[in-house]
Design a protein around this motif. Structure first.
Motif, PDB file in Angstrom:
ATOM      1  N   MET A 106      73.846 -43.057  47.807  1.00 19.88           N
ATOM      2  CA  MET A 106      74.179 -41.423  47.860  1.00 19.88           C
ATOM      3  C   MET A 106      72.761 -40.893  47.598  1.00 19.88           C
ATOM      4  O   MET A 106      72.947 -39.555  48.247  1.00 19.88           O
ATOM      5  CB  MET A 106      74.650 -41.097  46.504  1.00 19.88           C
ATOM      6  N   VAL A 107      71.386 -41.269  47.928  1.00 31.91           N
ATOM      7  CA  VAL A 107      70.516 -40.848  47.834  1.00 31.91           C
ATOM      8  C   VAL A 107      70.135 -40.607  49.337  1.00 31.91           C
ATOM      9  O   VAL A 107      70.178 -41.620  50.138  1.00 31.91           O
ATOM     10  CB  VAL A 107      69.263 -41.636  47.011  1.00 31.91           C
ATOM     11  N   LEU A 108      69.784 -39.499  49.745  1.00 25.63           N
ATOM     12  CA  LEU A 108      69.314 -39.058  51.251  1.00 25.63           C
ATOM     13  C   LEU A 108      67.779 -39.275  51.459  1.00 25.63           C
ATOM     14  O   LEU A 108      67.177 -38.360  50.553  1.00 25.63           O
ATOM     15  CB  LEU A 108      69.854 -37.911  51.769  1.00 25.63           C
ATOM     16  N   LEU A 109      67.497 -39.843  52.397  1.00 27.47           N
ATOM     17  CA  LEU A 109      65.910 -40.249  52.779  1.00 27.47           C
ATOM     18  C   LEU A 109      65.785 -39.111  54.043  1.00 27.47           C
ATOM     19  O   LEU A 109      66.279 -39.347  54.997  1.00 27.47           O
ATOM     20  CB  LEU A 109      65.802 -41.295  53.005  1.00 27.47           C
ATOM     21  N   ARG A 110      64.727 -38.295  53.854  1.00 18.97           N
ATOM     22  CA  ARG A 110      64.341 -37.425  54.920  1.00 18.97           C
ATOM     23  C   ARG A 110      62.692 -37.234  55.402  1.00 18.97           C
ATOM     24  O   ARG A 110      62.197 -36.425  54.694  1.00 18.97           O
ATOM     25  CB  ARG A 110      64.927 -35.892  54.796  1.00 18.97           C
TER      26      ARG A 110
END
Length: 429
Positions: A106-110
């Protein structure tokens, strides 16, 4: 601009509570005085709770407090700049960021590549290669740490991100580049957040789809929609769901609840100030008179593509004080007004849209009541006759079904009968 998706994320994770929407990892000497500060401000202006670690003291090792902050953030943004890898602190942050992404889908990497090529980061070339070579001299007895840094750089830079190169014609300006990032992050956060408990929304989906079709957010024209129906029929709930689904498409949005209740005694000014706070992100703007607030709406909001919801309006004066002449809004704006009285909507432009919310069908009413009374759609058999009497009494109004269901939940059949007698008594009078 393409970012990492979250395929395979578990549905139960969607209920997770985050302390921060965004965590920014960056090399302070490179971008604090410019790009990262501007990005942080742009995110905050959109109501995105962003952690920028510009106040914590820097030491040899990353603090436990900062590691916890990374774990509590939904979107992890890495600003890769030319000297990013020179900082051991940044590299330790990056290792933690990659670990969080691998541990929780659920963690988003940008990743953002600011004046560096993604391949330089991915393959540790150029400044990144030089910085790591220098670190190896210091950590020759701790090659495990070096390996973790290299792997984290490679993994993070392998994620499709956004690339800005000074002088590049892809973006008109750095400002446009930042706005694009904010829009992408805003959309990603919206898609992650649990907006409402769908299990308790019965008969709402068809209404929401019909309203979305009427609003047609792809159209550049200004559209105004009135939602009307009996008290307790679900107008506010439906408007809330629609608002939650489409709000991220607009430059600003505001849901003004209980206008009828808050309007007397000069409270319309408070509604005007809330409008400015939500749309302009200006909580310090104060209004002395209602007419002043109306003029400010025209002057400060007319140039923005906005979504406004005026909930439970009961007279046209409220609309005039909050929307002015109704023709002040920029192309693509949408206004939704919920009301019990369809006559209130006559103040809107002639081409305004109307949607009437109908009462629930007996089947829908039964499902909604059961969800609140039993937390399931399969109630005990000996309650069935009482349930039918309650559904008949509620007459398809969701609010009545919710209130009675919640009130009777967990009570004995004897208390149900007593409550039902009281319900019928009050209905008779």
């Amino acid at each position: 601009m393409v970012f990492l998706t979250n395929e395979g994320a578990s549905s139960s994770s969607s209920t997770r509570r985050w302390k921060y929407d965004v965590f920014l990892s960056f090399r302070g000497e490179d971008t604090r005085a410019g790009f990262t500060t501007y990005l942080h401000k742009a995110l905050e202006q959109q109501g995105i709770n962003t952690f920028m670690d510009d106040k914590l003291p820097r030491g040899e090792e990353i603090s436990t407090e900062l590691l916890k902050t990374i774990e509590e953030s939904m979107v992890l943004v890495i600003v890769f700049s030319k000297n990013y890898a020179e900082s051991k602190w940044c590299l330790d942050e990056l290792v933690k960021i990659v670990e969080c992404r691998e541990d929780d889908q659920m963690v988003l990497l940008r990743p953002i590549f600011y004046n560096v090529e993604p391949r330089e980061v991915r393959n540790q070339l150029g400044n990144f290669g030089i910085a790591l070579a220098n670190h190896e001299k210091e950590f020759k007895d701790n090659m495990g740490k070096m390996q973790r840094w290299r792997e984290a750089l490679s993994k993070a830079a392998s994620v499709s991100g956004s690339h800005y190169e000074e002088g590049c014609t892809t973006y008109k300006s750095e400002y446009d580049f930042i706005q694009g990032i904010v829009k992408e992050i805003s959309s990603a956060i919206f898609n992650q957040r649990p907006l409402y408990d769908a299990s308790y929304l019965v008969g709402v989906n068809s209404c929401v789809e019909a309203i979305k079709s009427l609003l047609d957010i792809e159209s550049n024209e200004v559209r105004m929609l009135g939602i009307h129906g009996l008290p307790g029929v679900g107008k506010t709930t439906i408007a809330n769901v629609v608002y939650s689904i489409i709000a991220h498409h607009f430059e600003g949005s505001c849901f003004l609840e209980k206008v009828r209740e808050k309007s007397p005694n000069g409270s319309i000014i408070q509604l005007q100030e809330k409008l400015f706070s939500k749309i302009l992100r200006d909580s310090y703007l104060k209004v002395d008179r209602e007419s002043e607030g109306t003029n400010l709406i025209k002057e400060r909001i007319c140039c923005r593509k906005v979504l406004l919801v005026l909930d439970d309006v009961d007279n046209s004066e409220q609309i005039e004080k909050l929307l002015g002449k109704c023709n002040w809004f920029a192309s693509g704006s949408r206004v939704i007004i919920t009301t019990r009285d369809i006559q209130v909507l006559t103040t809107l432009p002639r081409n305004h849209l109307i949607y009437k919310v109908e009462e629930l069908s007996p089947c829908e009413a039964r499902a909604l009541f059961n969800m609140h009374a039993f937390h399931t759609n399969e109630p005990k058999e000996d309650y069935s006759k009482l349930i039918e009497q309650i559904i008949s009494y509620a007459n398809g109004l969701p609010l009545a079904l919710k209130v009675m269901g919640s009130d009777l939940c967990g009570k004995s059949i004897h208390k149900w009968r007593s409550a039902l007698e009281i319900y019928w008594y009050w209905k008779a009078y």
